[in-house]
Design an enzyme around this catalytic site. Structure first.
Site, PDB file in Angstrom:
ATOM      1  N   SER A  70      57.955  75.017  23.324  1.00 45.72           N
ATOM      2  CA  SER A  70      59.377  74.895  23.680  1.00 45.72           C
ATOM      3  C   SER A  70      60.077  73.865  22.785  1.00 45.72           C
ATOM      4  O   SER A  70      59.441  72.982  22.209  1.00 45.72           O
ATOM      5  CB  SER A  70      59.517  74.447  25.136  1.00 45.72           C
ATOM      6  OG  SER A  70      58.836  75.326  25.993  1.00 45.72           O
TER       7      SER A  70
HETATM    8  N1  SAH Z   1      53.812  74.460  27.459  1.00 46.15           N
HETATM    9  C1  SAH Z   1      53.535  75.064  26.186  1.00 46.15           C
HETATM   10  C2  SAH Z   1      54.471  76.199  25.822  1.00 46.15           C
HETATM   11  C3  SAH Z   1      54.315  77.325  26.730  1.00 46.15           C
HETATM   12  S1  SAH Z   1      54.861  78.899  26.218  1.00 46.15           S
HETATM   13  C4  SAH Z   1      53.468  74.058  25.069  1.00 46.15           C
HETATM   14  O1  SAH Z   1      53.672  72.855  25.303  1.00 46.15           O
HETATM   15  O2  SAH Z   1      53.168  74.456  23.944  1.00 46.15           O
HETATM   16  C5  SAH Z   1      54.357  79.741  27.700  1.00 46.15           C
HETATM   17  C6  SAH Z   1      52.888  79.997  27.810  1.00 46.15           C
HETATM   18  O3  SAH Z   1      52.641  80.582  29.084  1.00 46.15           O
HETATM   19  C7  SAH Z   1      52.327  80.993  26.786  1.00 46.15           C
HETATM   20  O4  SAH Z   1      51.305  80.406  26.067  1.00 46.15           O
HETATM   21  C8  SAH Z   1      51.841  82.152  27.641  1.00 46.15           C
HETATM   22  O5  SAH Z   1      50.699  82.798  27.122  1.00 46.15           O
HETATM   23  C9  SAH Z   1      51.551  81.459  28.961  1.00 46.15           C
HETATM   24  N2  SAH Z   1      51.499  82.317  30.140  1.00 46.15           N
HETATM   25  C10 SAH Z   1      52.258  83.389  30.472  1.00 46.15           C
HETATM   26  N3  SAH Z   1      51.878  83.889  31.658  1.00 46.15           N
HETATM   27  C11 SAH Z   1      50.867  83.112  32.120  1.00 46.15           C
HETATM   28  C12 SAH Z   1      50.056  83.100  33.301  1.00 46.15           C
HETATM   29  N4  SAH Z   1      50.210  84.000  34.283  1.00 46.15           N
HETATM   30  N5  SAH Z   1      49.113  82.139  33.421  1.00 46.15           N
HETATM   31  C13 SAH Z   1      48.928  81.210  32.460  1.00 46.15           C
HETATM   32  N6  SAH Z   1      49.654  81.171  31.313  1.00 46.15           N
HETATM   33  C14 SAH Z   1      50.617  82.102  31.146  1.00 46.15           C
END
Ligand code: SAH
Length: 236
Positions: A70
């Site tokens: 993000s």
């Molecule tokens: N917090 C992260 C950015 C997250 S982007 C950082 O600091 O880099 C959102 C993430 O959520 C992605 O990697 C995606 O694969 C994950 N995601 C989506 N659905 C999910 C689920 N049900 N359980 C765990 N992760 C999930």
């Protein structure tokens, strides 16, 4: 490695100060503990090699498998809304690069207490994040899980804070159940690619209060209590 494209540590530190100064002036970040954490955690270490040079652009950046880290202001807004303090137990859904988890760890870590559990559904990203967390020294406070985070992590519940970094069509019931009382959860809620809102959920004396903090744009939370993934098509 292209030496011209790689800034040295001091240059990254300077860029970190410049971004923090701007985000402080526009009141995105206010708390001393969050500012300190931002200065201590190197965002460049959580990016694919080629993107390190862009680490302090305040924009989402690709981390592979269609996912993004993000934008800096969004990461800090969410941290402010979480009202973190030392010794708390945090659950993050959506580990991605591990950057947000490391920032949480930097704020909550204490000698005896404080832990960040973080869940990622894409195995290769969970491995990437764990590597980043180890190399930046946060392994002691961060546990990475590979599974569907929309169901939470019942075996480690309750959590003082829950941070969801992917957008969900509604607030997953298991996450409300696994939130401690008192507890705070921050979660983007809304459509798949359209409008989503950042919702701050507070549990106090058994009551749930919700505050809407305005429009945001996140990748989807894909799972049993998020958007469903059917034969390559995501829907709800
Ligand atoms: N917090 C992260 C950015 C997250 S982007 C950082 O600091 O880099 C959102 C993430 O959520 C992605 O990697 C995606 O694969 C994950 N995601 C989506 N659905 C999910 C689920 N049900 N359980 C765990 N992760 C999930």
């Amino acid at each position: 490695m292209d030496g011209c494209l790689n800034l040295n540590k001091t240059e990254f530190e300077k860029q970190r100060l410049i971004v923090l100064d701007r985000l402080t002036r526009i009141r995105v970040v206010k708390s001393k503990n969050i500012k300190k954490a931002f200065l201590n955690v190197p965002r460049e270490e959580f990016l694919p090699e080629k993107l390190r040079i862009r680490a302090y652009e305040d924009t989402p950046l690709p981390i592979g498998w269609g996912q993004t880290i993000s934008a800096i202001h969004m990461v800090l807004i969410m941290l402010e809304e979480l009202k973190l303090s030392k010794g708390l137990t945090v659950l993050e859904i959506g580990t991605g690069s591990g950057y947000h988890a490391a920032l949480c760890a930097e704020v909550i870590k204490s000698d005896s207490k404080g832990c960040v559990y973080t869940i990622e559904r894409i195995k290769k990203l969970a491995v990437f994040a764990l590597r980043n967390i180890v190399k930046t020294g946060y392994r002691k406070w961060v546990r990475v899980f590979h599974r569907d985070g929309s169901k939470g992590l019942p075996e480690k519940a309750p959590f003082d804070r829950i941070l969801v970094t992917a957008a969900s069509p509604s607030i997953p019931k298991p996450l409300i159940e696994q939130l401690n009382d008192p507890g705070v959860m921050v979660i983007p809620v809304g459509g798949l690619h359209l409008w989503q809102e950042l919702i701050v959920v507070e549990k106090i004396n058994g009551e749930i209060k919700q505050v809407n903090r305005g429009g945001v744009a996140f990748v989807p939370l894909i799972g049993e209590y998020g958007f469903k993934y059917n034969n390559g098509i995501i829907d709800n």
